[in-house]
Design a protein around this motif. Structure first.
Motif, PDB file in Angstrom:
ATOM      1  N   GLU A   1       0.867  -1.093  -0.034  1.00  0.00           N
ATOM      2  CA  GLU A   1      -0.033   0.100  -0.119  1.00  0.00           C
ATOM      3  C   GLU A   1       1.010   1.161   0.167  1.00  0.00           C
ATOM      4  OE1 GLU A   1      -2.610  -0.027   3.694  1.00  0.00           O
ATOM      5  OE2 GLU A   1      -0.834   0.099   4.869  1.00  0.00           O
ATOM      6  N   THR A   2       0.291   2.363  -0.659  1.00  0.00           N
ATOM      7  CA  THR A   2       0.914   3.585  -0.625  1.00  0.00           C
ATOM      8  C   THR A   2       1.329   4.198   0.677  1.00  0.00           C
ATOM      9  OG1 THR A   2      -0.743   5.036  -0.772  1.00  0.00           O
ATOM     10  CG2 THR A   2       0.225   4.113  -2.921  1.00  0.00           C
ATOM     11  N   LEU A   3       2.127   4.879   1.050  1.00  0.00           N
ATOM     12  CA  LEU A   3       2.247   5.762   2.419  1.00  0.00           C
ATOM     13  C   LEU A   3       1.038   6.221   2.722  1.00  0.00           C
ATOM     14  CD1 LEU A   3       6.131   7.216   2.261  1.00  0.00           C
ATOM     15  CD2 LEU A   3       5.137   4.981   3.030  1.00  0.00           C
ATOM     16  N   LEU A   4       0.401   6.945   1.901  1.00  0.00           N
ATOM     17  CA  LEU A   4      -0.782   7.720   2.088  1.00  0.00           C
ATOM     18  C   LEU A   4      -2.004   6.562   2.566  1.00  0.00           C
ATOM     19  CD1 LEU A   4      -1.455  10.692  -0.202  1.00  0.00           C
ATOM     20  CD2 LEU A   4      -0.726  10.656   2.097  1.00  0.00           C
ATOM     21  N   GLN A   5      -1.908   5.682   1.876  1.00  0.00           N
ATOM     22  CA  GLN A   5      -3.265   4.709   2.206  1.00  0.00           C
ATOM     23  C   GLN A   5      -2.752   4.055   3.567  1.00  0.00           C
ATOM     24  OE1 GLN A   5      -2.404   1.826  -1.152  1.00  0.00           O
ATOM     25  NE2 GLN A   5      -4.124   2.793  -2.155  1.00  0.00           N
ATOM     26  N   GLY A   6      -1.452   3.598   4.159  1.00  0.00           N
ATOM     27  CA  GLY A   6      -1.230   3.220   5.252  1.00  0.00           C
ATOM     28  C   GLY A   6      -1.711   4.322   6.261  1.00  0.00           C
TER      29      GLY A   6
ATOM     30  N   PRO B   1      -0.048  15.477   4.263  1.00  0.00           N
ATOM     31  CA  PRO B   1      -1.286  16.070   3.816  1.00  0.00           C
ATOM     32  C   PRO B   1      -1.683  15.295   2.373  1.00  0.00           C
ATOM     33  CG  PRO B   1       0.599  17.580   2.986  1.00  0.00           C
ATOM     34  CD  PRO B   1       1.206  16.562   3.834  1.00  0.00           C
ATOM     35  N   VAL B   2      -3.324  15.141   2.445  1.00  0.00           N
ATOM     36  CA  VAL B   2      -3.764  14.257   1.435  1.00  0.00           C
ATOM     37  C   VAL B   2      -4.581  15.222   0.430  1.00  0.00           C
ATOM     38  CG1 VAL B   2      -5.632  12.585   1.224  1.00  0.00           C
ATOM     39  CG2 VAL B   2      -4.047  12.357   3.211  1.00  0.00           C
ATOM     40  N   GLY B   3      -4.449  14.826  -0.925  1.00  0.00           N
ATOM     41  CA  GLY B   3      -5.105  15.403  -1.883  1.00  0.00           C
ATOM     42  C   GLY B   3      -5.825  14.547  -2.733  1.00  0.00           C
ATOM     43  N   CYS B   4      -5.482  14.290  -3.866  1.00  0.00           N
ATOM     44  CA  CYS B   4      -6.188  13.648  -5.133  1.00  0.00           C
ATOM     45  C   CYS B   4      -5.972  12.025  -4.734  1.00  0.00           C
ATOM     46  CB  CYS B   4      -5.785  14.051  -6.242  1.00  0.00           C
ATOM     47  SG  CYS B   4      -4.008  13.634  -6.787  1.00  0.00           S
ATOM     48  N   LEU B   5      -4.863  11.605  -4.138  1.00  0.00           N
ATOM     49  CA  LEU B   5      -4.431  10.253  -3.986  1.00  0.00           C
ATOM     50  C   LEU B   5      -4.033   9.393  -5.302  1.00  0.00           C
ATOM     51  CD1 LEU B   5      -7.440   8.970  -1.474  1.00  0.00           C
ATOM     52  CD2 LEU B   5      -5.175   9.690  -0.927  1.00  0.00           C
ATOM     53  N   GLY B   6      -3.963  10.236  -6.362  1.00  0.00           N
ATOM     54  CA  GLY B   6      -3.617   9.662  -7.417  1.00  0.00           C
ATOM     55  C   GLY B   6      -2.248  10.295  -8.269  1.00  0.00           C
TER      56      GLY B   6
ATOM     57  N   ILE C   1      12.013   2.470  -0.794  1.00  0.00           N
ATOM     58  CA  ILE C   1      10.667   2.433  -1.313  1.00  0.00           C
ATOM     59  C   ILE C   1      10.739   1.599  -2.813  1.00  0.00           C
ATOM     60  CG2 ILE C   1      10.072   4.404  -0.074  1.00  0.00           C
ATOM     61  CD1 ILE C   1      10.522   4.800  -3.578  1.00  0.00           C
ATOM     62  N   HIS C   2       9.399   1.473  -2.933  1.00  0.00           N
ATOM     63  CA  HIS C   2       9.422   1.057  -4.513  1.00  0.00           C
ATOM     64  C   HIS C   2       8.302   1.953  -5.145  1.00  0.00           C
ATOM     65  CE1 HIS C   2       5.822  -2.046  -4.086  1.00  0.00           C
ATOM     66  NE2 HIS C   2       6.560  -2.023  -2.980  1.00  0.00           N
ATOM     67  N   GLU C   3       8.058   2.209  -6.139  1.00  0.00           N
ATOM     68  CA  GLU C   3       7.103   3.061  -6.635  1.00  0.00           C
ATOM     69  C   GLU C   3       5.691   1.886  -7.240  1.00  0.00           C
ATOM     70  OE1 GLU C   3       8.074   5.675  -9.758  1.00  0.00           O
ATOM     71  OE2 GLU C   3      10.096   6.171  -8.568  1.00  0.00           O
ATOM     72  N   LEU C   4       4.733   2.682  -6.859  1.00  0.00           N
ATOM     73  CA  LEU C   4       3.468   1.728  -7.204  1.00  0.00           C
ATOM     74  C   LEU C   4       2.702   2.585  -8.419  1.00  0.00           C
ATOM     75  CD1 LEU C   4       1.882   0.948  -3.779  1.00  0.00           C
ATOM     76  CD2 LEU C   4       3.346  -0.239  -5.094  1.00  0.00           C
ATOM     77  N   GLY C   5       3.479   3.551  -8.897  1.00  0.00           N
ATOM     78  CA  GLY C   5       2.786   4.388 -10.023  1.00  0.00           C
ATOM     79  C   GLY C   5       3.762   5.262 -10.498  1.00  0.00           C
ATOM     80  N   PRO C   6       3.728   5.845 -11.762  1.00  0.00           N
ATOM     81  CA  PRO C   6       4.386   6.935 -12.259  1.00  0.00           C
ATOM     82  C   PRO C   6       4.465   8.110 -11.199  1.00  0.00           C
ATOM     83  CG  PRO C   6       2.534   6.803 -13.637  1.00  0.00           C
ATOM     84  CD  PRO C   6       2.430   5.617 -12.632  1.00  0.00           C
ATOM     85  N   MET C   7       5.775   9.100 -11.263  1.00  0.00           N
ATOM     86  CA  MET C   7       5.598  10.251 -10.581  1.00  0.00           C
ATOM     87  C   MET C   7       5.403  11.270 -11.501  1.00  0.00           C
ATOM     88  SD  MET C   7       6.496  10.116  -7.260  1.00  0.00           S
ATOM     89  CE  MET C   7       6.488   8.328  -6.775  1.00  0.00           C
ATOM     90  N   SER C   8       4.309  12.058 -11.354  1.00  0.00           N
ATOM     91  CA  SER C   8       3.904  13.263 -12.123  1.00  0.00           C
ATOM     92  C   SER C   8       5.147  14.131 -12.413  1.00  0.00           C
ATOM     93  CB  SER C   8       2.684  13.849 -11.748  1.00  0.00           C
ATOM     94  OG  SER C   8       2.657  15.195 -12.314  1.00  0.00           O
TER      95      SER C   8
ATOM     96  N   LEU D   1       6.188  11.363  -4.406  1.00  0.00           N
ATOM     97  CA  LEU D   1       4.574  11.695  -3.918  1.00  0.00           C
ATOM     98  C   LEU D   1       4.266  10.400  -3.115  1.00  0.00           C
ATOM     99  CD1 LEU D   1       2.945  13.047  -7.340  1.00  0.00           C
ATOM    100  CD2 LEU D   1       3.977  14.163  -5.208  1.00  0.00           C
ATOM    101  N   ALA D   2       3.773  10.616  -1.801  1.00  0.00           N
ATOM    102  CA  ALA D   2       3.595   9.557  -0.891  1.00  0.00           C
ATOM    103  C   ALA D   2       2.487   8.614  -1.464  1.00  0.00           C
ATOM    104  CB  ALA D   2       3.139  10.386   0.344  1.00  0.00           C
ATOM    105  N   CYS D   3       1.694   9.260  -2.348  1.00  0.00           N
ATOM    106  CA  CYS D   3       0.496   8.446  -2.986  1.00  0.00           C
ATOM    107  C   CYS D   3       0.958   7.402  -4.028  1.00  0.00           C
ATOM    108  CB  CYS D   3      -0.715   9.144  -3.379  1.00  0.00           C
ATOM    109  SG  CYS D   3      -0.008  10.363  -4.564  1.00  0.00           S
ATOM    110  N   ARG D   4       2.085   7.668  -4.115  1.00  0.00           N
ATOM    111  CA  ARG D   4       2.842   6.571  -5.430  1.00  0.00           C
ATOM    112  C   ARG D   4       3.744   5.626  -5.042  1.00  0.00           C
ATOM    113  NH1 ARG D   4      -0.970   6.527  -8.473  1.00  0.00           N
ATOM    114  NH2 ARG D   4       0.150   6.136 -10.380  1.00  0.00           N
TER     115      ARG D   4
END
Length: 141
Positions: free
Chosen positions: A37-42, A52-57, A72-79, A94-97
């Motif tokens: 799970e992402t750092l934000l999800q945890g 801080p929590v925003g769009c989560l994506g 860490i490992h990336e769960l999705g691409p960084m914007s 980004l903590a959501c990724r």
């Protein structure tokens, strides 16, 4: 050091256990984040605050952090609109990724948060109180 926040499943089932994440800056918070799970999800799963929590994506950049210690490992691409290649080389993400692969120590970089985690926790609790009040008022109507 404050208590590490864990879910009941993590206390009862070692398979559910994750890695400790320590948030540094203005105050200190610690919680357990699972490796899938992402750092934000945890953080959100355990009802913790600190990032801080925003769009989560990955689209808003509100959850920008620096890894001070750990991997860490990336769960999705960084914007690239929010994290440059140079920043990523300096362990800014980004903590959501991202998800932990070991214990982490992180620093929140969002400008709004950098003043003090304690101030933000208080503001968040006040906002939650207003939301509950609005919710109760709507139900009573």
């Amino acid at each position: 050091m404050s208590e590490i926040h864990k879910s009941k499943a993590e206390h009862d089932d070692p398979v559910q256990a994750g890695y400790p994440v320590t948030i540094i800056g203005g105050g200190e918070a610690q919680y357990i984040c699972r490796k899938n799970e992402t750092l934000l999800q945890g953080m959100l799963r355990l009802g913790c605050k600190g990032i801080p929590v925003g769009c989560l994506g990955g689209g808003c950049g509100v959850c920008k952090i620096r890894i001070r210690q750990g991997a860490i490992h990336e769960l999705g691409p960084m914007s690239r609109a929010h994290i440059s290649v140079e920043e990523e080389e300096q362990k800014v993400y980004l903590a959501c990724r991202i998800a932990p692969v070991e214990a982490l120590e992180i620093e929140v970089l969002s400008r709004a948060i950098n003043k003090s985690l304690a101030f933000l926790w208080q503001a968040s609790e006040e906002d939650e109180g207003r939301s509950r009040l609005k919710h109760i008022t709507k139900e009573e109507a």
